[in-house]
Design a protein around this motif. Sequence first.
Motif, PDB file in Angstrom:
ATOM      1  N   ALA A   1       0.832  -1.208   0.000  1.00 57.67           N
ATOM      2  CA  ALA A   1       0.000   0.000   0.000  1.00 57.67           C
ATOM      3  C   ALA A   1       0.864   1.255   0.000  1.00 57.67           C
ATOM      4  CB  ALA A   1      -0.925  -0.010   1.219  1.00 57.67           C
ATOM      5  N   SER A   2       1.973   1.237   0.759  1.00 50.72           N
ATOM      6  CA  SER A   2       2.857   2.410   0.807  1.00 50.72           C
ATOM      7  C   SER A   2       3.495   2.660  -0.550  1.00 50.72           C
ATOM      8  CB  SER A   2       3.927   2.229   1.887  1.00 50.72           C
ATOM      9  OG  SER A   2       4.850   1.205   1.558  1.00 50.72           O
ATOM     10  N   LYS A   3       3.874   1.607  -1.248  1.00 55.48           N
ATOM     11  CA  LYS A   3       4.483   1.755  -2.561  1.00 55.48           C
ATOM     12  C   LYS A   3       3.449   2.158  -3.613  1.00 55.48           C
ATOM     13  CE  LYS A   3       8.744   0.736  -1.464  1.00 55.48           C
ATOM     14  NZ  LYS A   3       9.839   1.715  -1.610  1.00 55.48           N
ATOM     15  N   ALA A   4       2.232   1.666  -3.477  1.00 60.94           N
ATOM     16  CA  ALA A   4       1.168   2.080  -4.392  1.00 60.94           C
ATOM     17  C   ALA A   4       0.843   3.557  -4.201  1.00 60.94           C
ATOM     18  CB  ALA A   4      -0.081   1.226  -4.172  1.00 60.94           C
ATOM     19  N   ALA A   5       0.827   3.995  -2.956  1.00 61.56           N
ATOM     20  CA  ALA A   5       0.597   5.412  -2.670  1.00 61.56           C
ATOM     21  C   ALA A   5       1.706   6.257  -3.286  1.00 61.56           C
ATOM     22  CB  ALA A   5       0.532   5.639  -1.159  1.00 61.56           C
ATOM     23  N   LEU A   6       2.945   5.813  -3.134  1.00 59.59           N
ATOM     24  CA  LEU A   6       4.069   6.543  -3.713  1.00 59.59           C
ATOM     25  C   LEU A   6       3.958   6.593  -5.234  1.00 59.59           C
ATOM     26  CD1 LEU A   6       6.827   7.931  -3.354  1.00 59.59           C
ATOM     27  CD2 LEU A   6       7.880   5.652  -3.488  1.00 59.59           C
ATOM     28  N   HIS A   7       3.594   5.492  -5.834  1.00 59.10           N
ATOM     29  CA  HIS A   7       3.452   5.437  -7.296  1.00 59.10           C
ATOM     30  C   HIS A   7       2.428   6.445  -7.792  1.00 59.10           C
ATOM     31  CE1 HIS A   7       3.109   4.108 -11.360  1.00 59.10           C
ATOM     32  NE2 HIS A   7       1.974   3.463 -11.181  1.00 59.10           N
ATOM     33  N   HIS A   8       1.279   6.508  -7.157  1.00 62.09           N
ATOM     34  CA  HIS A   8       0.243   7.463  -7.569  1.00 62.09           C
ATOM     35  C   HIS A   8       0.707   8.898  -7.342  1.00 62.09           C
ATOM     36  CE1 HIS A   8      -3.620   4.963  -8.115  1.00 62.09           C
ATOM     37  NE2 HIS A   8      -2.566   4.196  -8.293  1.00 62.09           N
ATOM     38  N   PHE A   9       1.402   9.123  -6.240  1.00 61.70           N
ATOM     39  CA  PHE A   9       1.939  10.456  -5.974  1.00 61.70           C
ATOM     40  C   PHE A   9       2.915  10.866  -7.069  1.00 61.70           C
ATOM     41  CE2 PHE A   9       5.484  12.961  -4.203  1.00 61.70           C
ATOM     42  CZ  PHE A   9       4.796  14.114  -3.855  1.00 61.70           C
ATOM     43  N   VAL A  10       3.796   9.964  -7.461  1.00 58.64           N
ATOM     44  CA  VAL A  10       4.793  10.277  -8.493  1.00 58.64           C
ATOM     45  C   VAL A  10       4.127  10.598  -9.821  1.00 58.64           C
ATOM     46  CG1 VAL A  10       6.654   9.282  -9.892  1.00 58.64           C
ATOM     47  CG2 VAL A  10       6.677   9.007  -7.409  1.00 58.64           C
ATOM     48  N   LEU A  11       3.118   9.832 -10.191  1.00 57.84           N
ATOM     49  CA  LEU A  11       2.409  10.107 -11.445  1.00 57.84           C
ATOM     50  C   LEU A  11       1.826  11.517 -11.444  1.00 57.84           C
ATOM     51  CD1 LEU A  11       0.444   6.794 -12.206  1.00 57.84           C
ATOM     52  CD2 LEU A  11       2.468   7.681 -13.377  1.00 57.84           C
ATOM     53  N   ALA A  12       1.203  11.891 -10.339  1.00 56.12           N
ATOM     54  CA  ALA A  12       0.601  13.224 -10.251  1.00 56.12           C
ATOM     55  C   ALA A  12       1.672  14.306 -10.175  1.00 56.12           C
ATOM     56  CB  ALA A  12      -0.326  13.299  -9.037  1.00 56.12           C
ATOM     57  N   LEU A  13       2.725  14.066  -9.390  1.00 59.89           N
ATOM     58  CA  LEU A  13       3.803  15.038  -9.248  1.00 59.89           C
ATOM     59  C   LEU A  13       4.455  15.325 -10.590  1.00 59.89           C
ATOM     60  CD1 LEU A  13       5.746  16.677  -7.365  1.00 59.89           C
ATOM     61  CD2 LEU A  13       7.178  14.601  -7.311  1.00 59.89           C
ATOM     62  N   ARG A  14       4.677  14.297 -11.385  1.00 62.52           N
ATOM     63  CA  ARG A  14       5.325  14.460 -12.693  1.00 62.52           C
ATOM     64  C   ARG A  14       4.577  15.469 -13.548  1.00 62.52           C
ATOM     65  NH1 ARG A  14       5.936   8.980 -14.801  1.00 62.52           N
ATOM     66  NH2 ARG A  14       7.883   8.908 -13.619  1.00 62.52           N
ATOM     67  N   GLU A  15       3.259  15.460 -13.461  1.00 64.59           N
ATOM     68  CA  GLU A  15       2.463  16.404 -14.241  1.00 64.59           C
ATOM     69  C   GLU A  15       2.423  17.781 -13.578  1.00 64.59           C
ATOM     70  OE1 GLU A  15       1.508  15.681 -17.240  1.00 64.59           O
ATOM     71  OE2 GLU A  15       2.362  13.686 -16.918  1.00 64.59           O
ATOM     72  N   GLN A  16       2.326  17.806 -12.260  1.00 63.79           N
ATOM     73  CA  GLN A  16       2.230  19.092 -11.564  1.00 63.79           C
ATOM     74  C   GLN A  16       3.475  19.956 -11.762  1.00 63.79           C
ATOM     75  OE1 GLN A  16       1.260  18.593  -7.429  1.00 63.79           O
ATOM     76  NE2 GLN A  16      -0.916  18.317  -7.838  1.00 63.79           N
ATOM     77  N   VAL A  17       4.667  19.333 -11.700  1.00 61.19           N
ATOM     78  CA  VAL A  17       5.882  20.146 -11.779  1.00 61.19           C
ATOM     79  C   VAL A  17       6.063  20.790 -13.153  1.00 61.19           C
ATOM     80  CG1 VAL A  17       7.071  18.861  -9.969  1.00 61.19           C
ATOM     81  CG2 VAL A  17       7.368  18.160 -12.364  1.00 61.19           C
ATOM     82  N   LYS A  18       5.369  20.273 -14.159  1.00 57.56           N
ATOM     83  CA  LYS A  18       5.448  20.865 -15.490  1.00 57.56           C
ATOM     84  C   LYS A  18       4.833  22.261 -15.511  1.00 57.56           C
ATOM     85  CE  LYS A  18       5.339  16.379 -17.842  1.00 57.56           C
ATOM     86  NZ  LYS A  18       4.553  15.471 -18.713  1.00 57.56           N
ATOM     87  N   ASP A  19       3.936  22.530 -14.565  1.00 59.16           N
ATOM     88  CA  ASP A  19       3.289  23.840 -14.489  1.00 59.16           C
ATOM     89  C   ASP A  19       4.021  24.796 -13.551  1.00 59.16           C
ATOM     90  OD1 ASP A  19       1.261  23.095 -16.239  1.00 59.16           O
ATOM     91  OD2 ASP A  19       0.003  22.293 -14.621  1.00 59.16           O
ATOM     92  N   GLY A  20       5.087  24.328 -12.916  1.00 68.92           N
ATOM     93  CA  GLY A  20       5.836  25.164 -11.985  1.00 68.92           C
ATOM     94  C   GLY A  20       7.133  25.658 -12.588  1.00 68.92           C
ATOM     95  N   SER A  21       7.953  26.257 -11.753  1.00 71.86           N
ATOM     96  CA  SER A  21       9.241  26.776 -12.194  1.00 71.86           C
ATOM     97  C   SER A  21      10.245  25.645 -12.357  1.00 71.86           C
ATOM     98  CB  SER A  21       9.773  27.787 -11.174  1.00 71.86           C
ATOM     99  OG  SER A  21       8.850  28.840 -10.976  1.00 71.86           O
ATOM    100  N   GLY A  22      11.324  25.948 -13.064  1.00 71.54           N
ATOM    101  CA  GLY A  22      12.404  24.993 -13.216  1.00 71.54           C
ATOM    102  C   GLY A  22      12.104  23.937 -14.261  1.00 71.54           C
ATOM    103  N   ASN A  23      13.057  23.025 -14.380  1.00 70.79           N
ATOM    104  CA  ASN A  23      12.951  21.910 -15.322  1.00 70.79           C
ATOM    105  C   ASN A  23      13.274  20.637 -14.564  1.00 70.79           C
ATOM    106  OD1 ASN A  23      12.947  20.191 -17.515  1.00 70.79           O
ATOM    107  ND2 ASN A  23      14.847  20.961 -18.393  1.00 70.79           N
ATOM    108  N   ILE A  24      12.247  20.076 -13.920  1.00 71.76           N
ATOM    109  CA  ILE A  24      12.432  18.956 -12.996  1.00 71.76           C
ATOM    110  C   ILE A  24      11.921  17.678 -13.631  1.00 71.76           C
ATOM    111  CG2 ILE A  24      11.937  18.056 -10.697  1.00 71.76           C
ATOM    112  CD1 ILE A  24      11.232  21.013  -9.932  1.00 71.76           C
ATOM    113  N   LYS A  25      12.807  16.701 -13.749  1.00 67.57           N
ATOM    114  CA  LYS A  25      12.410  15.401 -14.268  1.00 67.57           C
ATOM    115  C   LYS A  25      12.069  14.488 -13.091  1.00 67.57           C
ATOM    116  CE  LYS A  25      13.557  12.007 -17.767  1.00 67.57           C
ATOM    117  NZ  LYS A  25      14.395  11.758 -18.962  1.00 67.57           N
ATOM    118  N   VAL A  26      10.928  13.838 -13.165  1.00 71.25           N
ATOM    119  CA  VAL A  26      10.467  12.947 -12.101  1.00 71.25           C
ATOM    120  C   VAL A  26      10.567  11.511 -12.607  1.00 71.25           C
ATOM    121  CG1 VAL A  26       8.543  12.304 -10.614  1.00 71.25           C
ATOM    122  CG2 VAL A  26       8.957  14.721 -11.149  1.00 71.25           C
ATOM    123  N   ILE A  27      11.386  10.718 -11.948  1.00 71.64           N
ATOM    124  CA  ILE A  27      11.712   9.361 -12.386  1.00 71.64           C
ATOM    125  C   ILE A  27      11.276   8.361 -11.316  1.00 71.64           C
ATOM    126  CG2 ILE A  27      13.609   7.806 -13.019  1.00 71.64           C
ATOM    127  CD1 ILE A  27      15.174  10.431 -13.783  1.00 71.64           C
TER     128      ILE A  27
END
Length: 262
Positions: free
Chosen positions: A158-184
Motif C-alpha cells: 500500500a505504501s508503494k502504491a501510494a508513492l506510485h500514484h503520488f509520483v504520477l501526479a507530481l510528474r504532471e504538476q511540476v510541469k506547471d511550476g518553475s524549473g525543469n524537474i524530471k520525475v523518475i
Amino acid sequence: MSFKYNKVLVIGATSGIGEAYANKIVEDGKKAIIVGRRKENLDALVEKHGKDKVEAVVFDITQLDQIPNFAAEVIKAHPDLDCVLLNSGIQRGFNFAKPETVDLVSLGLEFTTNYLSYIHLTKAFLPHMQKQEKETALIYVSSGLALIPLPRCPNYCASKAALHHFVLALREQVKDGSGNIKVIEIFPPAVQTELHDAKHQPDIENGRSIGIPLDEFTNDSWTKLVNGDENIPVGTSVNLFDAFEHTRQQTFQKIFANHRGS
C-alpha cells in the motif's frame, strides 16, 4: 553515455540498492552525498571512494519535523545539487487474519518510512530544484509491488502504491511550476538485499536469497537511468508494465489532459 546529473543526494545509502547506486554515481565520475542512519556504513563508503567523491550525512528520515532543517543544511553545503534519489524503505509482514498479531506501531513506521518521508522530502527540496536553470531530477525507488500487491506484506504494498500514484501526479504538476524537474520512478522486483533478512522479517527463511542479484538489478536500472527513462521497471516488473501499466498510464494522461483543457 554518462549520467546526466553531477551531484546526487542518495537517501537510504547504507546498504543494498542505495549503496549500489552511490557506487555507480562515483564510478560515473559524479559526486554522491549519501544519507542514512548507520554512520559506520556511510563512513565505509566514504573511505572506499574518498571524501572528494562521497560525502556522508547521518540522518533518520522518519523524523519528519527535522526534514526541513536537514534539506536546508544540505542545500547550503551543496548549492549545485541537481538530483535527489529517494530510496529508503522497510518491509514487514502483517497478517490481518490474526489481528491480535498486527503491531500498529511497526505498521505506522513502515508507512512513514516508505511514503510520508518521501512526501516531506519532496516538499523540502522542490524549491531548490525550481530555482535551477538546468534540468534537475527527483528519482523515486518504488516497487513492482506498487502495481500488484503481495498478501504477506499488505502495508508495504500500500505504501508503494501510494508513492506510485503520488509520483504520477507530481510528474504532471511540476510541469506547471518553475524549473525543469524530471520525475523518475524505479520499479525493482524482489532484489537480494537485507530488506528480507531475518532480523527484519523473521517469518522469511533465507531472505537474502529472494529475488534477482543486486548487481543485475543495478546494472539494468542504471542503464535506463543514463538513457533518460522516466519509468524504469526491472525484472518481473517489466512484465507488469507490458501487461497493463503502460495502458493505465496512457489512460491517466488522457484524463489529465482533458482535465487540464477544461
